[in-house]
Design an enzyme around this catalytic site. Structure first.
Site, PDB file in Angstrom:
ATOM      1  N   TRP A 153       0.856  -1.186   0.000  1.00 50.27           N
ATOM      2  CA  TRP A 153       0.000   0.000   0.000  1.00 50.27           C
ATOM      3  C   TRP A 153       0.890   1.233   0.000  1.00 50.27           C
ATOM      4  O   TRP A 153       1.873   1.316   0.752  1.00 50.27           O
ATOM      5  CB  TRP A 153      -0.908  -0.037   1.216  1.00 50.27           C
ATOM      6  CG  TRP A 153      -1.834   1.137   1.349  1.00 50.27           C
ATOM      7  CD1 TRP A 153      -2.583   1.713   0.360  1.00 50.27           C
ATOM      8  CD2 TRP A 153      -2.116   1.874   2.546  1.00 50.27           C
ATOM      9  NE1 TRP A 153      -3.318   2.761   0.870  1.00 50.27           N
ATOM     10  CE2 TRP A 153      -3.046   2.885   2.201  1.00 50.27           C
ATOM     11  CE3 TRP A 153      -1.672   1.776   3.858  1.00 50.27           C
ATOM     12  CZ2 TRP A 153      -3.542   3.787   3.128  1.00 50.27           C
ATOM     13  CZ3 TRP A 153      -2.163   2.670   4.792  1.00 50.27           C
ATOM     14  CH2 TRP A 153      -3.089   3.664   4.429  1.00 50.27           C
ATOM     15  N   ASP A 213      -1.419  -6.390   8.790  1.00 50.82           N
ATOM     16  CA  ASP A 213      -2.308  -5.292   8.440  1.00 50.82           C
ATOM     17  C   ASP A 213      -3.574  -5.916   7.854  1.00 50.82           C
ATOM     18  O   ASP A 213      -3.529  -6.545   6.793  1.00 50.82           O
ATOM     19  CB  ASP A 213      -1.645  -4.360   7.423  1.00 50.82           C
ATOM     20  CG  ASP A 213      -2.504  -3.131   7.113  1.00 50.82           C
ATOM     21  OD1 ASP A 213      -3.560  -2.966   7.749  1.00 50.82           O
ATOM     22  OD2 ASP A 213      -2.115  -2.349   6.230  1.00 50.82           O
ATOM     23  N   LYS A 218     -13.573  -0.644   5.061  1.00 48.00           N
ATOM     24  CA  LYS A 218     -14.072  -1.395   3.905  1.00 48.00           C
ATOM     25  C   LYS A 218     -15.188  -2.360   4.298  1.00 48.00           C
ATOM     26  O   LYS A 218     -16.241  -2.395   3.664  1.00 48.00           O
ATOM     27  CB  LYS A 218     -12.924  -2.178   3.255  1.00 48.00           C
ATOM     28  CG  LYS A 218     -11.715  -1.331   2.845  1.00 48.00           C
ATOM     29  CD  LYS A 218     -12.050  -0.330   1.771  1.00 48.00           C
ATOM     30  CE  LYS A 218     -10.813   0.308   1.157  1.00 48.00           C
ATOM     31  NZ  LYS A 218      -9.948   1.028   2.090  1.00 48.00           N
TER      32      LYS A 218
END
Length: 423
Positions: free
Chosen positions: A152, A233, A270
């Protein structure tokens, strides 16, 4: 009366003072634009009705609209009816939320729950920042964290700003658009013993390439042998496969082994659609309850000067959804529906490309998982998509699958075919 000479002198002094004040920041350079923001801005300027924005990492319905989950709406209504106050939360956040979030991540029967130091965070980004600060202070070796290539885009900046050195290990194989497991294991083995290794728990961003369960076992074995710290993560639990337990399997396996330290960044942006509410957690698995208490005391010391205490509204919503049996069941069903729509769009895009007679292999579209697809498109092909076909994505070829709908998938497939057919 002030003479004209004095007035002129005063104006001159004021002008010089203003110039000196402005010059304080004259050495500040213009920062580079954000890649995704640039895509969005170009999309907004385009007036073609066929235009597509495949850069933003947020879920959209099959009509291309933002989606607020029904379970979230019901939780909001319940909270409003309760007439709850808006007082400050404790430094580590809403206990009802962090307890439920821990159970979701680690499993309701996990032995880690009783020795877990956990704090609410400002979504996943805030969790990573807290984690970076914690590791910079307390990790026993030279503070450095190793990220997969690619990772990311915000990871490196977050950890550098936390005071950590940032290294890399190989992950993605451009020749197959899949996982380069051999290179990954080789690099992790070669890291200094006791290194911090960042691992995407599921739905790797930006590639969508996840290890298989068997590959996760190989990765876990190497991490254990090298006594590394595993920093998971997890931004997409439930959103990747549609099954929250399946998406947390790697994390739970690492924790169950008890052979290496594990920390976790967790986000509800999300999987619960709480993007703007900024809801997340950071947690450290301790050896026992006494160690948990010491760890938690230090997390409080880190958080207090950073933002004092976290926002309350999103945590209350998430807690209500996670702890109300009816809302939790509805939420899990909605998460699966979102995941299934993404999976369906993957199949539709691949199928249409193959129907168009493309000779390129597109199996990686359906092999990958989660919100993003690493298409393998080259920067110049991405440029053509925008200029000729009004399709916008980042120049690394990453597509946000959430931006694809049954109404635009044919246009996307035809556009991709046009820019790749002469290779």
């Amino acid at each position: 009366m002030i003479s004209s000479a004095v007035k002129t002198s005063l104006r001159g002094a004021a002008s010089k003072h203003a110039a000196r004040s402005l010059s304080t920041w004259s050495q500040v350079e213009m920062g580079p634009p954000d890649a995704i923001l640039g895509v969005t801005e170009a999309f907004k300027r385009d007036t073609d009705p066929r235009k597509m924005n495949l850069g933003v990492g947020a879920y959209r319905t099959d009509e291309g609209k933002p989606y607020v989950l029904n379970a979230v709406r019901k939780a909001e209504q319940s909270l409003l009816a309760q007439g709850i106050d808006k007082e400050y939360l404790p430094i580590t956040g809403l206990a009802k939320f962090t307890s439920a979030a821990a159970e979701l991540a680690y499993g309701q029967d996990s032995s880690a729950l009783g020795r877990l130091a956990i704090t609410q965070s400002i979504s996943g980004t805030g969790a990573l920042r807290i984690g970076g600060a914690f590791l910079e202070r307390f990790h026993k070796t030279q503070p450095a964290i190793y990220l997969p290539t690619p990772s990311w885009g915000n990871h490196a900046a977050i950890f550098r700003d936390s005071g950590l050195k940032v290294g890399k290990y190989r992950y993605f194989d451009p020749s197959t658009n899949g996982l380069n497991l051999g290179a990954m294991l080789e690099d992790i083995k070669a890291l200094p013993k006791g290194s911090i290794v960042l691992l995407h728990a599921c739905a790797h961003n930006p590639t969508g390439v996840d290890p298989t369960p068997a590959q996760w076992q190989e990765i876990q074995k190497v991490v254990e042998e090298r006594e590394h710290l595993a920093f998971f993560d997890m931004a997409y639990q439930g959103f990747a496969s549609g099954d929250a337990d399946r998406d947390a399997a790697a994390l739970r396996s690492f924790v169950a082994s008890s052979k290496m330290p594990v920390v976790l960044s967790q986000s509800f942006a999300k999987n619960m659609g709480l993007y703007g509410e900024r809801v997340g957690t950071f947690s450290v698995v301790g050896a026992d309850s006494a160690e948990r208490d010491r760890l938690l005391s230090q997390l409080k010391i880190i958080v207090r000067p950073m933002y004092s205490n976290p926002p309350i509204n999103g945590a209350r919503i998430a807690a209500e959804v996670l702890t109300n049996p009816e809302l939790r069941t509805e939420w899990l069903g909605e998460v699966k529906s979102m995941a299934d729509r993404i999976i369906g769009m993957r199949s539709a895009l691949r199928g249409r490309l193959e129907e168009l007679g493309s000779t390129k292999p597109w199996s990686h579209i359906t092999d990958q998982i989660g919100m993003f697809c690493y298409t393998g498109l080259k920067p110049e092909q991405v440029d053509r998509l925008a200029q000729e076909f009004h399709v916008y994505l980042t120049r690394d070829g990453r597509v946000s699958m959430a931006g694809i709908t049954s109404g635009n998938v044919n246009h996307l497939a035809k556009s991709i075919h046009e820019v790749t057919k002469n290779e």
